[in-house]
Design a protein around this motif. Sequence first.
Motif, mmCIF file in Angstrom:
data_model
loop_
_atom_site.group_PDB
_atom_site.id
_atom_site.type_symbol
_atom_site.label_atom_id
_atom_site.label_comp_id
_atom_site.label_asym_id
_atom_site.label_seq_id
_atom_site.Cartn_x
_atom_site.Cartn_y
_atom_site.Cartn_z
ATOM 1 N N GLU A 169 147.118 56.777 91.505
ATOM 2 C CA GLU A 169 145.839 56.217 92.166
ATOM 3 C C GLU A 169 144.749 56.088 90.982
ATOM 4 O OE1 GLU A 169 148.812 57.476 94.942
ATOM 5 O OE2 GLU A 169 147.665 58.544 93.589
ATOM 6 N N GLU A 170 144.876 57.124 90.318
ATOM 7 C CA GLU A 170 143.513 57.393 89.165
ATOM 8 C C GLU A 170 143.795 56.184 88.243
ATOM 9 O OE1 GLU A 170 142.215 61.711 89.228
ATOM 10 O OE2 GLU A 170 144.236 61.473 88.687
ATOM 11 N N LYS A 171 145.059 55.855 87.845
ATOM 12 C CA LYS A 171 145.124 54.947 86.668
ATOM 13 C C LYS A 171 145.684 53.427 86.928
ATOM 14 C CE LYS A 171 149.541 57.175 85.471
ATOM 15 N NZ LYS A 171 150.276 57.771 84.488
ATOM 16 N N THR A 172 145.971 53.168 88.318
ATOM 17 C CA THR A 172 146.468 51.937 88.697
ATOM 18 C C THR A 172 145.400 50.896 88.519
ATOM 19 O OG1 THR A 172 148.101 52.688 90.198
ATOM 20 C CG2 THR A 172 147.506 50.498 90.356
ATOM 21 N N GLY A 173 145.797 49.892 87.662
ATOM 22 C CA GLY A 173 144.626 48.717 87.722
ATOM 23 C C GLY A 173 143.884 48.949 86.333
ATOM 24 N N VAL A 174 144.020 50.027 85.721
ATOM 25 C CA VAL A 174 143.042 50.129 84.425
ATOM 26 C C VAL A 174 143.725 49.546 83.088
ATOM 27 C CG1 VAL A 174 142.057 51.983 83.029
ATOM 28 C CG2 VAL A 174 142.425 52.392 85.589
ATOM 29 N N ARG B 156 138.584 58.445 81.905
ATOM 30 C CA ARG B 156 139.095 59.126 82.874
ATOM 31 C C ARG B 156 140.093 60.285 82.361
ATOM 32 N NH1 ARG B 156 140.778 54.613 87.570
ATOM 33 N NH2 ARG B 156 138.923 53.395 87.251
ATOM 34 N N ALA B 157 140.596 60.213 81.425
ATOM 35 C CA ALA B 157 141.585 61.085 80.827
ATOM 36 C C ALA B 157 140.515 62.298 80.250
ATOM 37 C CB ALA B 157 142.538 60.716 79.784
ATOM 38 N N ASP B 158 139.700 61.864 79.559
ATOM 39 C CA ASP B 158 138.756 62.980 78.800
ATOM 40 C C ASP B 158 138.048 63.717 80.168
ATOM 41 O OD1 ASP B 158 139.833 62.178 76.681
ATOM 42 O OD2 ASP B 158 137.930 61.466 75.923
#
Length: 332
Positions: free
Chosen positions: A253-258, A267-269
């Motif tokens: 959910e946090e990376k879908t569409g990025v 977001r990762a950092d």
Amino acid sequence: MIRFGYKASAEQFAPAELLGYSVLAEELGFDSVFVSDHLQPWRHDGGHAPAALPWLGALAARTERVLIGTSVLTPTFRYHPAVVAQAFATLGMLAPGRVVLGVGSGESLNEVPLGLAWPDGKERFARLKESVQLIQKLWREDRVSYDGQFYRTENATIYDKPETPVPIYIGASGPAATRLAGRIADGFITTSGKGHELYTETLLPAVREGAEKAGRKLDDLDLMIEVKVSFDADLERARNDTHYWGALALSPEEKTGVEDPLEMQRRADALPVARTMTRWICSADPDEHCDRVQEYLDMGFKHLVFHAPGPDQERFLRLYADQILPNLRAAA
């Protein structure tokens, strides 16, 4: 046959540097080298994205023994399947018996920046299945006229191809694509760190089901898993090294569409090390580390490809070849 390989982190190192590490892996006794095929890396600052196809040609010329291939390439959008068939047929002639085509359904990070539409999972799966079948047909036959749902060829011929076709491995983390691997592929690829039950109760049974539907046995396939490992005598160093690869700890959910590496990096950092290290086997003790890696062999995987997150890959390769691989080989 149990094999232990090296994951060449194309998103982290420049092409020539990565080639040097991969040659060293062969010298130190690793059995295989697999490289990802990204148009854009997981992070913008310090990221890399060398083209896998010419890079593999260079690796074939610099090595003599290791199995080499992609983990994974997407043969459905920016590549036409016939182009992939041609490229890997050529690689198969340059390094006979040493090349694997690893494929997957893809990530929007690699396709959307080129203006390509990114369909839902159902269509991506259908495209993957059709592309693999077309590649196999092009390797078996001459003057292939094909009219599929997504791809067409007209009297297409791959003129230069090895006597034995290059094996195709399908990468997957869900049951449908995993069953597909069992039905039509030569191997299955997945990644570690996602919970024991996913492998033992979902993925490996799905591979077996697919194989049995095609009249094959599970032993007919190479069961490969990328094992995320961060091993160092300094445990804090091993843990902190995982922060570079924080994107792997983001939820779907946090990376879908990025599709922007800058946003993915942001977001990762933002993740703490306590979370980024959860996808990795972080250890400073060789025996404890081997025990945790051994779990994947006990599940039934036959080909473990080790991905280390640290910037000093030579240090990792030498430590692993000296302190880990001999124990794993003895146990296997």
